[in-house]
Design an enzyme around this catalytic site. Structure first.
Site, PDB file in Angstrom:
ATOM      1  CG  ASP A   1      57.076  44.008  29.294  1.00 38.32           C
ATOM      2  OD1 ASP A   1      56.973  42.843  28.848  1.00 38.32           O
ATOM      3  OD2 ASP A   1      57.945  44.812  28.896  1.00 38.32           O
TER       4      ASP A   1
ATOM      5  CG  HIS B   1      52.778  34.228  28.865  1.00 39.61           C
ATOM      6  ND1 HIS B   1      53.146  35.557  28.938  1.00 39.61           N
ATOM      7  CD2 HIS B   1      53.437  33.712  27.789  1.00 39.61           C
ATOM      8  CE1 HIS B   1      53.988  35.829  27.945  1.00 39.61           C
ATOM      9  NE2 HIS B   1      54.189  34.722  27.239  1.00 39.61           N
TER      10      HIS B   1
ATOM     11  CG  LEU C   1      37.051  47.890  37.744  1.00 46.30           C
ATOM     12  CD1 LEU C   1      37.815  49.198  37.966  1.00 46.30           C
ATOM     13  CD2 LEU C   1      37.911  46.705  38.201  1.00 46.30           C
TER      14      LEU C   1
HETATM   15  C1  IPE Z   1      53.785  45.221  25.354  1.00 50.08           C
HETATM   16  O1  IPE Z   1      54.790  44.397  25.803  1.00 50.08           O
HETATM   17  C2  IPE Z   1      52.562  44.410  25.031  1.00 50.08           C
HETATM   18  C3  IPE Z   1      51.874  43.829  26.167  1.00 50.08           C
HETATM   19  C4  IPE Z   1      52.195  43.968  27.423  1.00 50.08           C
HETATM   20  C5  IPE Z   1      50.695  43.061  25.837  1.00 50.08           C
HETATM   21  P1  IPE Z   1      55.885  43.807  24.822  1.00 50.08           P
HETATM   22  O2  IPE Z   1      56.775  42.972  25.670  1.00 50.08           O
HETATM   23  O3  IPE Z   1      55.246  43.147  23.660  1.00 50.08           O
HETATM   24  O4  IPE Z   1      56.617  45.129  24.308  1.00 50.08           O
HETATM   25  P2  IPE Z   1      58.074  45.306  23.693  1.00 50.08           P
HETATM   26  O5  IPE Z   1      58.201  44.351  22.555  1.00 50.08           O
HETATM   27  O6  IPE Z   1      59.056  45.002  24.782  1.00 50.08           O
HETATM   28  O7  IPE Z   1      58.137  46.746  23.291  1.00 50.08           O
HETATM   29  C1  IPE Z   2      54.202  40.400  28.876  1.00 40.89           C
HETATM   30  O1  IPE Z   2      55.322  39.658  29.160  1.00 40.89           O
HETATM   31  C2  IPE Z   2      53.100  39.550  28.286  1.00 40.89           C
HETATM   32  C3  IPE Z   2      52.761  39.882  26.897  1.00 40.89           C
HETATM   33  C4  IPE Z   2      53.387  40.710  26.133  1.00 40.89           C
HETATM   34  C5  IPE Z   2      51.629  39.191  26.339  1.00 40.89           C
HETATM   35  P1  IPE Z   2      56.434  39.334  28.093  1.00 40.89           P
HETATM   36  O2  IPE Z   2      56.093  38.053  27.418  1.00 40.89           O
HETATM   37  O3  IPE Z   2      56.599  40.488  27.164  1.00 40.89           O
HETATM   38  O4  IPE Z   2      57.685  39.152  29.019  1.00 40.89           O
HETATM   39  P2  IPE Z   2      59.173  39.638  28.764  1.00 40.89           P
HETATM   40  O5  IPE Z   2      59.116  41.066  28.354  1.00 40.89           O
HETATM   41  O6  IPE Z   2      59.734  38.759  27.689  1.00 40.89           O
HETATM   42  O7  IPE Z   2      59.845  39.434  30.082  1.00 40.89           O
HETATM   43 MG    MG Z   3      57.826  42.086  27.132  1.00 38.22          MG
END
Ligand code: IPE
Ligand code: IPE
Ligand code: MG
Length: 248
Positions: free
Chosen positions: A28, A45, A139
């Site tokens: 995240d 990303h 792995l």
């Molecule tokens: C969880 O992260 C999903 C992934 C890392 C793929 P999100 O950013 O989507 O989760 P929330 O919305 O903060 O709970």
């Molecule tokens: C995690 O990063 C990637 C996915 C959920 C696919 P985010 O896109 O959730 O990044 P934040 O949480 O907005 O910083």
């Molecule tokens: Mg996120």
């Protein structure tokens, strides 16, 4: 897995203080990483995909048996069409570029989640990657794609209901092992360590069943800044934990 002693959690390695075999990460913070740099989310990303590459390699070098990465949740479809399309494009790009290297490094690609919900091109890339790397043993790199723990459990429960209806399974034979056998993770080692990056402290529908006795680690590092050193630090932290599994 049989009989009364079947436990949903294997204590084999963990109780002896050995390192984790199976680590999972909620990757995240890509969006916030980009925002801090005044860049579009997709740049975060993209940087996140690079962090995946180095972390997978580090996990293999450190001797983990399985690394499960939450790449796209069953709830992430709620994001803008543009962001979903960027994420899917990056996943395709990642698979096209990295499969050969994974194969060379003895890494076996697997997935969890409802793969059928992805577009055909991605489904085919995943299938090709899984097929090409299926004999590798160093792995297991498990990508959680269109994954949600509640969805996984719903699919497992439907499967159980079907077996009960057809008389293959008696209701009294439904036990943790019967459920585990129907989860997407059925042939992976038990989850030892679950990490979430970016400072958020929630599971966001990830591996809810499997996390029953996993050690949890929340780090402030944003996912694109994660690397082998961060993984090593997480594993060192795991080494200080005393796991009890309710037994002591
Ligand atoms: C969880 O992260 C999903 C992934 C890392 C793929 P999100 O950013 O989507 O989760 P929330 O919305 O903060 O709970
Ligand atoms: C995690 O990063 C990637 C996915 C959920 C696919 P985010 O896109 O959730 O990044 P934040 O949480 O907005 O910083
Ligand atoms: Mg996120």
């Amino acid at each position: 897995m049989s009989g009364l002693s079947a436990s949903p959690v294997s204590t084999a390695d963990a109780a002896t203080g050995a390192g984790p075999r199976h680590v999972a990460i909620i990757m995240d913070g890509n969006g916030r990483w980009a925002k801090r740099r005044f860049l579009p989310r997709v740049a975060g990303h993209r940087a996140g995909a690079e962090a995946v590459r180095v972390t997978v390699k580090a996990a293999a070098d450190m001797g983990l048996k399985a690394l499960t990465l939450y790449a796209f949740s069953s709830e992430n479809w709620r994001r803008s069409t543009e962001e979903v399309s960027d994420l899917m494009g990056l996943l395709r790009h990642y698979l096209r570029k990295e499969i050969a290297g994974m194969d060379r490094n003895g890494i076996r690609l697997r997935t969890i989640g409802n793969i059928d919900g992805l577009d055909n091109e991605l489904i085919n890339l995943v299938r090709e990657g899984v097929e090409r790397t299926k004999n590798n043993r160093r792995l297991d790199f498990v990508l959680a794609l269109n994954y949600g723990a509640q969805d996984e459990m719903v699919r497992a429960i439907r499967d159980i209901a079907t077996d009960v209806q057809s008389g293959v399974l008696a209701p009294e034979d439904i036990d943790p092992a019967a459920i585990e056998a129907r989860l997407d993770t059925s042939d992976l080692p038990p989850l030892d360590l679950l990490i979430r990056t970016s400072g958020e402290r929630r599971l966001s529908n990830f591996l809810l069943w499997q996390a029953a006795y996993a050690e949890l680690l929340f780090v402030d590092t944003l996912w694109p800044d994660f690397d082998g050193e961060a993984l090593a630090a997480a594993i060192a932290d795991f080494g200080t934990r005393e796991r009890r599994f309710g037994g002591r």
